[in-house]
Design an enzyme around this catalytic site. Structure first.
Site, PDB file in Angstrom:
ATOM      1  N   CYS A  56      56.454  69.708  93.371  1.00 34.11           N
ATOM      2  CA  CYS A  56      57.088  68.622  92.629  1.00 34.11           C
ATOM      3  C   CYS A  56      58.229  69.176  91.783  1.00 34.11           C
ATOM      4  O   CYS A  56      58.079  70.219  91.124  1.00 34.11           O
ATOM      5  CB  CYS A  56      56.056  67.939  91.738  1.00 34.11           C
ATOM      6  SG  CYS A  56      56.741  66.557  90.778  1.00 34.11           S
ATOM      7  N   CYS A  60      56.245  69.021  84.290  1.00 33.23           N
ATOM      8  CA  CYS A  60      55.119  68.651  83.432  1.00 33.23           C
ATOM      9  C   CYS A  60      54.236  69.883  83.210  1.00 33.23           C
ATOM     10  O   CYS A  60      53.711  70.455  84.166  1.00 33.23           O
ATOM     11  CB  CYS A  60      54.313  67.531  84.079  1.00 33.23           C
ATOM     12  SG  CYS A  60      55.309  66.102  84.592  1.00 33.23           S
ATOM     13  N   CYS A  63      50.658  70.401  84.845  1.00 29.41           N
ATOM     14  CA  CYS A  63      50.449  70.071  86.254  1.00 29.41           C
ATOM     15  C   CYS A  63      50.605  71.265  87.192  1.00 29.41           C
ATOM     16  O   CYS A  63      51.688  71.850  87.288  1.00 29.41           O
ATOM     17  CB  CYS A  63      51.416  68.967  86.670  1.00 29.41           C
ATOM     18  SG  CYS A  63      51.086  68.367  88.346  1.00 29.41           S
ATOM     19  N   CYS A 100      43.482  54.849  95.691  1.00 33.33           N
ATOM     20  CA  CYS A 100      44.757  55.237  95.097  1.00 33.33           C
ATOM     21  C   CYS A 100      45.361  56.394  95.879  1.00 33.33           C
ATOM     22  O   CYS A 100      44.648  57.323  96.271  1.00 33.33           O
ATOM     23  CB  CYS A 100      44.557  55.646  93.639  1.00 33.33           C
ATOM     24  SG  CYS A 100      43.633  54.429  92.672  1.00 33.33           S
ATOM     25  N   CYS A 131      46.408  51.277  95.257  1.00 30.83           N
ATOM     26  CA  CYS A 131      47.167  51.790  94.118  1.00 30.83           C
ATOM     27  C   CYS A 131      47.963  53.000  94.590  1.00 30.83           C
ATOM     28  O   CYS A 131      47.496  53.741  95.466  1.00 30.83           O
ATOM     29  CB  CYS A 131      46.223  52.179  92.981  1.00 30.83           C
ATOM     30  SG  CYS A 131      47.050  52.885  91.529  1.00 30.83           S
ATOM     31  N   CYS A 191      48.847  50.552  86.105  1.00 31.87           N
ATOM     32  CA  CYS A 191      47.852  51.534  85.688  1.00 31.87           C
ATOM     33  C   CYS A 191      48.615  52.596  84.901  1.00 31.87           C
ATOM     34  O   CYS A 191      49.467  53.288  85.460  1.00 31.87           O
ATOM     35  CB  CYS A 191      47.173  52.145  86.916  1.00 31.87           C
ATOM     36  SG  CYS A 191      46.056  53.512  86.551  1.00 31.87           S
ATOM     37  N   ARG A 263      39.705  53.922  81.992  1.00 34.40           N
ATOM     38  CA  ARG A 263      39.169  54.836  83.006  1.00 34.40           C
ATOM     39  C   ARG A 263      38.910  56.211  82.433  1.00 34.40           C
ATOM     40  O   ARG A 263      39.797  56.840  81.844  1.00 34.40           O
ATOM     41  CB  ARG A 263      40.125  54.953  84.198  1.00 34.40           C
ATOM     42  CG  ARG A 263      39.607  55.915  85.283  1.00 34.40           C
ATOM     43  CD  ARG A 263      40.504  55.931  86.498  1.00 34.40           C
ATOM     44  NE  ARG A 263      40.551  54.611  87.093  1.00 34.40           N
ATOM     45  CZ  ARG A 263      41.658  54.076  87.608  1.00 34.40           C
ATOM     46  NH1 ARG A 263      42.800  54.729  87.582  1.00 34.40           N
ATOM     47  NH2 ARG A 263      41.619  52.871  88.127  1.00 34.40           N
TER      48      ARG A 263
END
Length: 346
Positions: A56, A60, A63, A100, A131, A191, A263
């Site tokens: 990616c 972040c 991550c 998801c 999702c 979400c 959640r």
């Protein structure tokens, strides 16, 4: 019963006052709000599959999928539609009602959209809610996903606006709000939640929940993740968050967003049954289900189902389930361990 009204005008001081209530009073208030709006003995079950892992371009700091850091994660290309549908079928057999799909992208490219849309259509045909979390979305792509039948789009705010730049520099907090706005404009459900335990101050946990609750329309689903520290990421050595502080975050989210599913997401592998039970009592009523959250450990699926049954709770069922099919899915869930490497914090 405490029928808390949905508000969009929370102040920092008001959220702070909730967080700082005596612990038992806070949990009692949260449980009362929860009972007024949901069946307190039901938990919604979701399954999350990585449809494209690693490399990616975002930075972040939490991550392992970021291309900026050296972790042991193996990079994978976009999964074939047939493989995604097969995983969705298995998830439904094990009791999931929502499937998801997550891709490690900054944003989906035009060339990917036909495949993404086909995934949504075919998973939807299985009778599952759908999702996706694919990074930033412009208005056109949001509408394309809506037209394919996507029910929810996940896009977390991650943390407070004030702490955000300490965690992510490759996209702004406003970028995230813009994506949520595009999802809403397209008519999909949102979400959105965040991660706690990233070295932030308590004020940042207040700020995260305030931002979520004060959105023009509160998210239908609010995942609260506890940081899973991964070797090779900048946050691998951050101090652990006190578990009572995490439970306070769950309880405050329930009070502030009374109609949202809260959640219990990443970090559950570090929580014993008693802590998870307190989170359920505090208003958590949704979990990710399976062995992994893509790259981090998650309680095994059969252990989840055994805990739910031990507490006298039941997985929430969708209206399109017959009673016979629902009972069969529960029996399968208790008997079998999930073996697919699903899930990521969402």
């Amino acid at each position: 019963m405490e029928f808390a009204a949905v508000r969009h005008d929370w102040t920092h001081q008001q959220v702070k006052a909730l967080f700082e209530m005596p612990f038992n009073d806070l949990l009692f208030k949260a449980a009362s709000v929860h009972r007024a709006n949901f069946n307190p003995n039901e938990v919604q079950i979701s399954t999350l599959l990585s449809i494209k892992t690693g490399a990616c371009p975002e930075d972040c700091k939490y991550c392992p999928q970021s291309g900026h850091y050296k972790t042991d994660l193996e990079r994978e290309r976009l999964l074939e539609v047939e493989k995604v549908v097969e995983q969705a079928r298995l998830a439904k057999q094990k009791g999931a009602t929502r499937f998801c799909m997550g891709a490690a992208w900054s944003d989906p490219k035009d060339r990917d959209m036909p495949y993404i849309s086909q995934m949504v259509k075919e998973v939807k045909e299985l009778g599952l809610e759908t999702c996706m979390t694919l990074g930033m979305l412009d208005n056109q792509k949001a509408h394309a996903l809506r037209d394919a039948g996507l029910d929810y789009y996940n896009h977390n705010l991650d943390t407070s606006p004030e702490y955000y730049e300490q965690i992510i520099t490759t996209r702004t907090f406003q970028d995230r709000l813009d994506t949520i706005g595009n999802v809403r404009d397209a008519g999909m459900k949102v979400c959105s939640g965040g991660i706690v335990g990233m070295g932030e101050q308590a004020a940042d946990r207040f700020g995260l929940l305030m931002q979520l609750a004060n959105l023009p329309q509160q998210p239908e689903s609010v995942p609260i993740n506890m940081l899973v520290k991964v070797k090779g990421t900048p946050l691998e050595s951050v101090d652990d968050l006190d578990h009572f502080e995490f439970i306070r975050t769950i309880a405050t989210a329930r009070i502030m967003m009374p109609h949202s599913y809260v959640r219990l997401s990443a970090g559950r592998n570090a929580m014993n049954e008693q802590m998870q039970s307190m989170c359920f009592f505090a208003g958590a009523n949704s979990i990710f289900y399976g062995d992994k959250l893509l790259t981090t450990e998650n309680p095994e699926a059969d252990a989840d189902m055994k805990l739910i049954k031990k507490l006298g709770m039941n997985p929430e069922k969708r209206h399109d389930y017959s009673d016979e099919a629902y009972e069969a899915s529960l029996s399968s869930a208790v008997a079998d361990k999930a073996t697919s490497e699903m899930f990521y914090e969402a």
